[in-house]
Design a protein around this motif. Structure first.
Motif, PDB file in Angstrom:
ATOM      1  N   GLY A  55      43.624  45.730  48.123  1.00 10.51           N
ATOM      2  CA  GLY A  55      43.354  46.233  46.778  1.00 10.51           C
ATOM      3  C   GLY A  55      43.411  45.188  45.686  1.00 10.51           C
ATOM      4  O   GLY A  55      43.543  45.548  44.508  1.00 10.51           O
ATOM      5  N   VAL A  56      43.320  43.890  46.045  1.00 11.78           N
ATOM      6  CA  VAL A  56      43.356  42.863  45.006  1.00 11.78           C
ATOM      7  C   VAL A  56      42.088  42.937  44.160  1.00 11.78           C
ATOM      8  O   VAL A  56      41.034  43.384  44.621  1.00 11.78           O
ATOM      9  N   LYS A  57      42.190  42.511  42.923  1.00  4.62           N
ATOM     10  CA  LYS A  57      41.030  42.547  42.033  1.00  4.62           C
ATOM     11  C   LYS A  57      40.156  41.316  42.210  1.00  4.62           C
ATOM     12  O   LYS A  57      38.940  41.364  42.007  1.00  4.62           O
ATOM     13  N   ILE A  60      52.125  42.019  47.741  1.00  8.57           N
ATOM     14  CA  ILE A  60      50.947  42.433  46.982  1.00  8.57           C
ATOM     15  C   ILE A  60      51.009  43.932  46.716  1.00  8.57           C
ATOM     16  O   ILE A  60      50.708  44.402  45.610  1.00  8.57           O
ATOM     17  N   ARG A  61      51.398  44.693  47.740  1.00 11.05           N
ATOM     18  CA  ARG A  61      51.479  46.153  47.573  1.00 11.05           C
ATOM     19  C   ARG A  61      52.527  46.528  46.529  1.00 11.05           C
ATOM     20  O   ARG A  61      52.340  47.488  45.766  1.00 11.05           O
ATOM     21  N   THR A  94      31.795  51.469  53.338  1.00  9.44           N
ATOM     22  CA  THR A  94      32.160  52.324  54.468  1.00  9.44           C
ATOM     23  C   THR A  94      33.568  52.897  54.347  1.00  9.44           C
ATOM     24  O   THR A  94      33.837  53.989  54.839  1.00  9.44           O
ATOM     25  N   GLU A  95      34.471  52.177  53.672  1.00  9.01           N
ATOM     26  CA  GLU A  95      35.860  52.627  53.578  1.00  9.01           C
ATOM     27  C   GLU A  95      36.213  53.162  52.191  1.00  9.01           C
ATOM     28  O   GLU A  95      37.362  53.533  51.940  1.00  9.01           O
ATOM     29  N   GLY A  96      35.241  53.205  51.292  1.00  7.33           N
ATOM     30  CA  GLY A  96      35.485  53.739  49.955  1.00  7.33           C
ATOM     31  C   GLY A  96      36.440  52.895  49.138  1.00  7.33           C
ATOM     32  O   GLY A  96      37.253  53.433  48.372  1.00  7.33           O
ATOM     33  N   LEU A  97      36.339  51.577  49.249  1.00  8.83           N
ATOM     34  CA  LEU A  97      37.237  50.667  48.546  1.00  8.83           C
ATOM     35  C   LEU A  97      36.567  50.078  47.312  1.00  8.83           C
ATOM     36  O   LEU A  97      35.337  50.004  47.225  1.00  8.83           O
ATOM     37  N   ARG A  98      37.374  49.639  46.375  1.00 10.08           N
ATOM     38  CA  ARG A  98      36.867  48.899  45.227  1.00 10.08           C
ATOM     39  C   ARG A  98      36.506  47.488  45.669  1.00 10.08           C
ATOM     40  O   ARG A  98      37.270  46.835  46.373  1.00 10.08           O
ATOM     41  N   ARG A  99      35.350  47.019  45.250  1.00  9.41           N
ATOM     42  CA  ARG A  99      34.974  45.665  45.656  1.00  9.41           C
ATOM     43  C   ARG A  99      35.640  44.633  44.747  1.00  9.41           C
ATOM     44  O   ARG A  99      35.464  44.673  43.525  1.00  9.41           O
TER      45      ARG A  99
END
Length: 269
Positions: free
Chosen positions: A95-97, A61-62, A127-132
């Motif tokens: 980081g998957v969409k 995935i990465r 909390t981790e600043g990630l894209r939902r």
């Protein structure tokens, strides 16, 4: 119809390709990455299923993400609520969409598992600043029945719509369903509910007598994304095959003007 398309160049370069998800149902990880390299600039997203994920793991995935491509992680999470929740959090951190889960909690009339998953993913992102990512429920398994039904109990023709409503009530983003179910799901769940569909046929091989559903038909009926696999990666010229499908998607959008505003102003995820 031209009044609906004042920015046709923008449509073709951005919005149209975003509607196509290429399924990487290939046996070889290296072959799949070569296809990503070839198509990343013309395709909105790639679907990774169990076989490739088991073979390549999170690093696969990465690798796709490093190439600037988006990923739909199609693992259909199906376990205890706590294990589904943990898997959803790890998918988010990759980081998957999009990712999907089996809405088995809805079989007994409960949305608890889906609601908990959606809530925890949103919390981790804050909390981790990630894209939902968008979280989808699987509504394509015709054999899904309620927990107290026998194997011989026929599946209700409205079962897919019922599952979609459970997903919407749990604040999930959408469902994965068959093309012929798209109109009922759209009518039941509203215009901002994401519908991903697979099993569409290419226009040149879909004869009128076969009742086959093309990408244009699915988009016209209200689908947001179409998943296409072998017609693209087995084609002599995959990029040409992609362009033929996006042309078909455009035909569907041109005949569904209510979708134009949403294309120019996509829903938040």
């Amino acid at each position: 119809m031209t009044q609906y398309w004042p920015f046709s160049g923008l449509m073709r370069q951005n919005a149209l390709r975003e509607r196509l998800i290429v399924s990487l149902d290939l046996r070889d990880r290296g072959e799949a990455l070569k296809l990503v390299d070839r198509l990343a600039r013309v395709v909105g997203m790639f679907k990774v299923g169990r076989a490739l994920f088991v073979g390549g793991g999170p690093d696969f995935i990465r690798e796709i993400r490093r190439r600037g491509a988006e990923v739909f992680l199609d693992l259909k999470f199906h376990d205890s609520p706590q294990k589904v929740l943990r898997a959803a959090v790890e998918a988010t951190r990759l980081g998957v969409k999009m990712f999907d889960l089996h809405p088995y909690g809805s079989n007994c009339g409960s949305t608890e598992m889906m609601t908990r998953t959606r809530t925890e993913v949103a919390r981790i992102c804050r909390t981790e600043g990630l894209r939902r990512p968008s979280i989808l429920a699987i509504a394509t398994l015709a054999e899904m029945k309620s927990a107290n039904s026998s194997p011989r109990t026929p599946v209700s023709p409205d079962r897919v719509t019922e599952i979609a409503r459970f997903a919407a009530d749990a604040s999930l983003d959408g469902v994965v369903t068959w093309p012929h179910e798209v109109p009922r799901v759209r009518n039941s769940c509203g215009r901002r509910f994401i519908i991903v569909t697979s099993g569409v046929r290419l226009r040149e091989v879909a004869s009128p007598a076969s009742n086959a559903i093309t990408a244009a038909d699915a988009i016209r009926a209200g689908a947001d994304y179409v998943v296409v696999g072998s017609p693209i990666w087995s084609a002599t010229e995959p990029i040409r095959a992609v362009r033929e499908i996006t042309d078909d998607i455009e035909r569907g959008l041109r005949n569904n003007p209510r979708r134009t505003f949403e294309i120019l102003n996509p829903r938040p995820v």
